[in-house]
Motif scaffolding. Sequence first.
Motif, mmCIF file in Angstrom:
data_model
loop_
_atom_site.group_PDB
_atom_site.id
_atom_site.type_symbol
_atom_site.label_atom_id
_atom_site.label_comp_id
_atom_site.label_asym_id
_atom_site.label_seq_id
_atom_site.Cartn_x
_atom_site.Cartn_y
_atom_site.Cartn_z
ATOM 1 N N LYS A 31 0.854 -1.184 0.000
ATOM 2 C CA LYS A 31 0.000 0.000 0.000
ATOM 3 C C LYS A 31 0.890 1.234 0.000
ATOM 4 C CE LYS A 31 -3.887 -2.096 2.368
ATOM 5 N NZ LYS A 31 -4.936 -1.920 3.357
ATOM 6 N N VAL A 32 0.451 2.268 -0.695
ATOM 7 C CA VAL A 32 1.192 3.522 -0.736
ATOM 8 C C VAL A 32 0.266 4.668 -0.343
ATOM 9 C CG1 VAL A 32 2.814 2.721 -2.503
ATOM 10 C CG2 VAL A 32 0.726 3.867 -3.196
ATOM 11 N N GLY A 33 0.864 5.751 0.115
ATOM 12 C CA GLY A 33 0.104 6.928 0.509
ATOM 13 C C GLY A 33 0.415 7.304 1.945
ATOM 14 N N TYR A 34 -0.420 8.155 2.484
ATOM 15 C CA TYR A 34 -0.282 8.602 3.862
ATOM 16 C C TYR A 34 -1.480 8.112 4.650
ATOM 17 C CZ TYR A 34 3.361 11.645 2.090
ATOM 18 O OH TYR A 34 4.497 12.113 1.513
ATOM 19 N N PHE A 35 -1.209 7.537 5.827
ATOM 20 C CA PHE A 35 -2.279 7.013 6.660
ATOM 21 C C PHE A 35 -3.262 8.119 7.002
ATOM 22 C CE2 PHE A 35 -4.225 5.742 10.654
ATOM 23 C CZ PHE A 35 -4.650 4.477 10.312
ATOM 24 N N ASN A 37 -5.099 7.399 4.281
ATOM 25 C CA ASN A 37 -5.422 7.356 2.853
ATOM 26 C C ASN A 37 -4.414 6.494 2.090
ATOM 27 O OD1 ASN A 37 -7.543 9.182 3.284
ATOM 28 N ND2 ASN A 37 -6.105 10.880 3.223
ATOM 29 N N LEU A 38 -4.476 5.200 2.341
ATOM 30 C CA LEU A 38 -3.572 4.264 1.679
ATOM 31 C C LEU A 38 -4.275 3.600 0.499
ATOM 32 C CD1 LEU A 38 -2.015 2.552 4.821
ATOM 33 C CD2 LEU A 38 -1.003 4.327 3.396
ATOM 34 N N VAL A 39 -3.535 3.418 -0.576
ATOM 35 C CA VAL A 39 -4.068 2.792 -1.785
ATOM 36 C C VAL A 39 -3.263 1.522 -2.057
ATOM 37 C CG1 VAL A 39 -4.457 3.091 -4.264
ATOM 38 C CG2 VAL A 39 -4.714 5.040 -2.726
ATOM 39 N N THR A 40 -3.946 0.415 -2.274
ATOM 40 C CA THR A 40 -3.271 -0.845 -2.577
ATOM 41 C C THR A 40 -2.759 -0.807 -4.008
ATOM 42 O OG1 THR A 40 -4.672 -2.055 -1.036
ATOM 43 C CG2 THR A 40 -3.530 -3.349 -2.711
ATOM 44 N N LYS A 41 -1.447 -0.991 -4.168
ATOM 45 C CA LYS A 41 -0.816 -0.987 -5.490
ATOM 46 C C LYS A 41 -0.463 -2.382 -5.963
ATOM 47 C CE LYS A 41 -0.684 3.271 -6.771
ATOM 48 N NZ LYS A 41 -1.334 3.684 -7.991
ATOM 49 N N PHE A 42 -0.335 -3.326 -5.046
ATOM 50 C CA PHE A 42 0.040 -4.687 -5.431
ATOM 51 C C PHE A 42 -0.480 -5.684 -4.417
ATOM 52 C CE2 PHE A 42 2.925 -8.337 -5.165
ATOM 53 C CZ PHE A 42 2.899 -8.793 -6.471
#
Length: 176
Positions: A31-35, A37-42
Amino acid sequence: ITIPNKFRKDNENLIAGTKNLFKRNDPVEIKVGYFPNLVTKFKGFISKVIPDSPLTLECEDAMFLLKQINIPSQTFVNTTIKKVVNVVAKGVTTEFDDPNAEIGTFEIDNRNFVNSAAIFDVLKKTFGYHIYFQNEVLQVRALKSIKDLSKPVHKMSFQKNIIESGLEFVREDDIS
């Protein structure tokens, strides 16, 4: 994924030996982003653990699980792409461009170990289907023609596309 291999608990290494922290087939989610607001990338699985310094985890998507399954020999007569893929990737959510596209007779000849990825490669080379995972859904897409003879492939405008040119005009008699 590359991470430091200094994981220790009770003065014992957690990377190598019987108390491995990471194992082959373990699920992975990046997951990427700032807690918060995390987005799953893989999403996938660990396919290989390389216990060097730093530690390297090789990961693959859900196709990794299909690579582990041996597909038995069978013949499909006057079949569709959907029938073949549903047998080879049993229980996997799948989306098709055209599920009723006929591919004729298709044979799986399993003299050794044949997995789904190998069969998908044959479907790609023989019938032009690109089969891959996207958001945990198996996509079965017909490859589009790279070159349509009625239309030019590339349009180039030299005033816009060329940033720098190292070309130099030389006459034939100037070449020694």
